[in-house]
Design an enzyme around this catalytic site. Structure first.
Site, PDB file in Angstrom:
ATOM      1  N   ARG A   4       0.135   1.434   3.131  1.00 24.05           N
ATOM      2  CA  ARG A   4       0.102  -0.338   3.297  1.00 24.05           C
ATOM      3  C   ARG A   4      -0.898  -0.435   2.795  1.00 24.05           C
ATOM      4  NH1 ARG A   4       2.495   0.681   8.293  1.00 24.05           N
ATOM      5  NH2 ARG A   4       5.657   0.709   8.308  1.00 24.05           N
TER       6      ARG A   4
ATOM      7  N   LYS B 131      -3.272  -9.260  -9.982  1.00 25.83           N
ATOM      8  CA  LYS B 131      -1.923  -9.227  -9.949  1.00 25.83           C
ATOM      9  C   LYS B 131      -2.000  -8.338 -10.816  1.00 25.83           C
ATOM     10  CE  LYS B 131      -0.510 -13.143 -12.247  1.00 25.83           C
ATOM     11  NZ  LYS B 131       0.423 -13.174 -13.211  1.00 25.83           N
TER      12      LYS B 131
ATOM     13  N   GLU C  34      -7.151 -12.472 -25.302  1.00 24.12           N
ATOM     14  CA  GLU C  34      -6.702 -12.929 -24.292  1.00 24.12           C
ATOM     15  C   GLU C  34      -8.675 -14.441 -23.825  1.00 24.12           C
ATOM     16  OE1 GLU C  34      -4.335 -13.250 -21.924  1.00 24.12           O
ATOM     17  OE2 GLU C  34      -3.513 -10.949 -22.186  1.00 24.12           O
TER      18      GLU C  34
ATOM     19  N   LYS D 243     -10.892 -18.301 -15.567  1.00 26.80           N
ATOM     20  CA  LYS D 243      -9.635 -17.264 -14.780  1.00 26.80           C
ATOM     21  C   LYS D 243     -10.188 -17.451 -12.715  1.00 26.80           C
ATOM     22  CE  LYS D 243      -6.880 -13.622 -14.089  1.00 26.80           C
ATOM     23  NZ  LYS D 243      -5.941 -12.603 -14.560  1.00 26.80           N
TER      24      LYS D 243
ATOM     25  N   GLU E 157       0.287 -18.064  -8.216  1.00 30.06           N
ATOM     26  CA  GLU E 157       1.499 -18.270  -8.959  1.00 30.06           C
ATOM     27  C   GLU E 157       2.651 -19.081  -8.742  1.00 30.06           C
ATOM     28  OE1 GLU E 157       1.290 -15.964 -12.753  1.00 30.06           O
ATOM     29  OE2 GLU E 157       3.321 -16.434 -13.270  1.00 30.06           O
TER      30      GLU E 157
ATOM     31  N   ARG F  38      -1.154 -21.354 -12.417  1.00 28.40           N
ATOM     32  CA  ARG F  38      -1.780 -19.772 -12.679  1.00 28.40           C
ATOM     33  C   ARG F  38      -0.564 -19.485 -13.930  1.00 28.40           C
ATOM     34  NH1 ARG F  38      -3.643 -14.193  -9.711  1.00 28.40           N
ATOM     35  NH2 ARG F  38      -3.594 -13.195 -11.312  1.00 28.40           N
TER      36      ARG F  38
ATOM     37  N   ASN G  22      -0.932 -17.536 -18.446  1.00 28.95           N
ATOM     38  CA  ASN G  22       0.553 -17.178 -19.663  1.00 28.95           C
ATOM     39  C   ASN G  22       0.629 -17.136 -20.647  1.00 28.95           C
ATOM     40  OD1 ASN G  22       0.824 -14.982 -17.932  1.00 28.95           O
ATOM     41  ND2 ASN G  22       2.348 -15.134 -16.765  1.00 28.95           N
TER      42      ASN G  22
ATOM     43  N   HIS H 199       2.657 -15.556 -23.199  1.00 33.40           N
ATOM     44  CA  HIS H 199       2.781 -14.315 -23.226  1.00 33.40           C
ATOM     45  C   HIS H 199       4.548 -13.307 -22.957  1.00 33.40           C
ATOM     46  CE1 HIS H 199      -1.554 -13.752 -22.213  1.00 33.40           C
ATOM     47  NE2 HIS H 199      -1.390 -12.415 -21.774  1.00 33.40           N
TER      48      HIS H 199
ATOM     49  N   HIS I   4       5.746 -10.718 -24.374  1.00 37.86           N
ATOM     50  CA  HIS I   4       6.087 -10.072 -23.240  1.00 37.86           C
ATOM     51  C   HIS I   4       7.077  -9.226 -24.091  1.00 37.86           C
ATOM     52  CE1 HIS I   4       3.790 -10.899 -19.705  1.00 37.86           C
ATOM     53  NE2 HIS I   4       3.531  -9.635 -20.951  1.00 37.86           N
TER      54      HIS I   4
ATOM     55  N   HIS J 174      -0.866  -4.819 -25.918  1.00 38.58           N
ATOM     56  CA  HIS J 174      -0.406  -6.205 -24.536  1.00 38.58           C
ATOM     57  C   HIS J 174      -1.355  -7.111 -26.022  1.00 38.58           C
ATOM     58  CE1 HIS J 174       0.190  -9.246 -21.969  1.00 38.58           C
ATOM     59  NE2 HIS J 174      -1.322  -9.285 -21.353  1.00 38.58           N
TER      60      HIS J 174
END
Ligand code: NAD
Ligand code: GLY
Length: 364
Positions: free
Chosen positions: A125, A147, A189, A231, A241, A245, A249, A252, A256, A269
């Site tokens: 956990r 993330k 990026e 960032k 997000e 946030r 992206n 993206h 993606h 990526h």
């Protein structure tokens, strides 16, 4: 900047605040690794490419603090950002009987960082972890902000958690061994931060791209620092997000779709993001938000960064299918990051017909 006084960018998340250390020689700097959580065992999670380059040096650093250091080597590549790699980590941690104080160190690019972060979030956990990013992309983006994820065949980064590291230690010297194609992917990026947050930074990148390509440490240090500042500013306001946030992206949603549509690993990526930014900028223009000259300016810079500006011919239906499972989609409606004006972005839906026009203009 030197190995004793790195640039430090703080990320302000209350009692989970942490520092991003940026500098050359940090893997050999004991101060960069001082005051990390105490434990009997540290675990370096890395991959078969990065391990021979940097694992021994990190191990040497860690033996000053931890009585045992275990190294786990994953298979290299986006195609291995999956359950099998995650389970391989759990198998080793449980097999060695490691307790919930064990500290994980992610040594590598974004793939290693994302998997290790998710392993840290879920092992017993939650155990502490530290990001030691060794690609430009990981230093300017993926190691920062918490993330963590693995991919699912139906969608990128679909299984994961928000889980912040204790520290990010970005040694610029590790970029010396990075292949050119990976450097370009990282530049995508870096460029992203200009349109979404800082037009002055975009101009700086245009002026300093050659120095970045020459891996000039001063230029790299500024690019990594400014990217991390932006960032950190965004994540500090919207860690999970719920709004702002999502601007991180930019490019993206299209990117993606390319990555998933081509099969993970075929396009890097950052390559998907580079091409996706051209499409997202064109979409912003077709929606009447920015002028064509800005789209052309961004396209030129992305080309100069040796990134693709045309997407593969997957077919518009297939692009739309992948984009509908994007995490920003709501009730099947795709939402895109658009540029409202240079240095400012927002998220909104767009008519399918306009998206199809964008795809027709930039794919095949
Ligand atoms: P990567 O982790 O696959 O690394 C790229 C390649 O470079 C790999 O082959 C790796 O082994 C190699 N490598 C790493 N460091 C090296 C070095 N110093 N010298 C030589 N080779 C080295 O790819 P990436 O571009 O770093 O990361 C991409 C991943 O990051 C994607 O999975 C993407 O989804 C994820 N990502 C996550 C976030 C986030 O916020 N968590 C943000 C952006 C991207
Ligand atoms: N790379 C997108 C984010 O961190 O939110």
């Amino acid at each position: 900047m030197n190995d004793i006084f790195p640039d430090v960018v703080g990320i302000d998340l209350g009692d989970r605040r942490y520092d991003i250390l940026i500098g050359a020689g940090l893997l050999d700097s004991s101060s960069a690794f001082a005051d990390l959580p105490k434990a009997a065992t540290a675990v370096i999670v890395t991959n078969r490419t990065v391990a021979p380059l940097y694992a021994a040096r990190l191990q040497q650093r860690l033996t000053a603090t931890y009585s045992a250091v275990v190294t786990i080597e994953l298979e290299d590549g986006e195609a291995h950002k999956d359950w099998a790699s995650l389970n391989a980590i759990f198998d080793r941690l449980l097999g060695a009987g490691l307790d919930r104080k064990t500290v994980l160190f992610a040594l590598g690019g974004g793939v290693v960082g994302d998997i290790t972060g998710f392993a840290a979030a879920s092992y017993m956990r939650g155990v502490p972890f530290v990001q030691v990013p060794t690609t430009l992309l990981a230093q300017v983006d993926s190691s920062v902000g918490g993330k963590t994820a693995i991919n699912h065949p139906l969608g990128k980064n679909m299984i994961g958690a928000f889980y912040q590291p204790q520290r990010v230690i970005a040694d610029l010297d590790t970029l010396d061994t990075l292949p050119d194609r990976e450097l370009a992917a990282g530049l995508a990026e870096v460029i992203k931060y200009g349109p979404i947050a800082d037009d002055v930074f975009l101009t700086w990148i245009e002026d300093n791209l050659d120095a970045l390509w020459a891996r000039d440490k001063k230029a790299l240090a500024y690019a990594v620092k400014r990217s991390c500042e932006i960032k950190a500013w965004v994540v500090g306001q919207d860690e999970r997000e719920s709004g702002l946030r999502a601007i991180l992206n930019f490019g993206h949603t299209f990117g993606h779709a390319i990555e998933a549509g081509m099969g993970y690993g075929a396009w890097l990526h950052g390559e998907g993001v580079g091409c996706g930014m051209v499409m997202a900028a064109d979409l912003s223009c077709r929606l009447g938000l920015i002028d064509r000259a800005y789209v052309d300016r961004l396209t030129r810079l992305i080309e100069r960064a040796r990134l693709p500006v045309r997407g593969p011919a997957l077919g518009a239906d297939r692009y739309l299918e992948f984009m509908r499972v994007d995490k920003k989609a709501e009730g099947g409606e795709i939402r895109f990051v658009v540029i409202d004006q240079p240095g400012q972005a927002s998220v909104r839906p767009a008519p399918d017909a306009v998206v199809r026009d964008v795809l027709a203009a930039h794919t095949g």
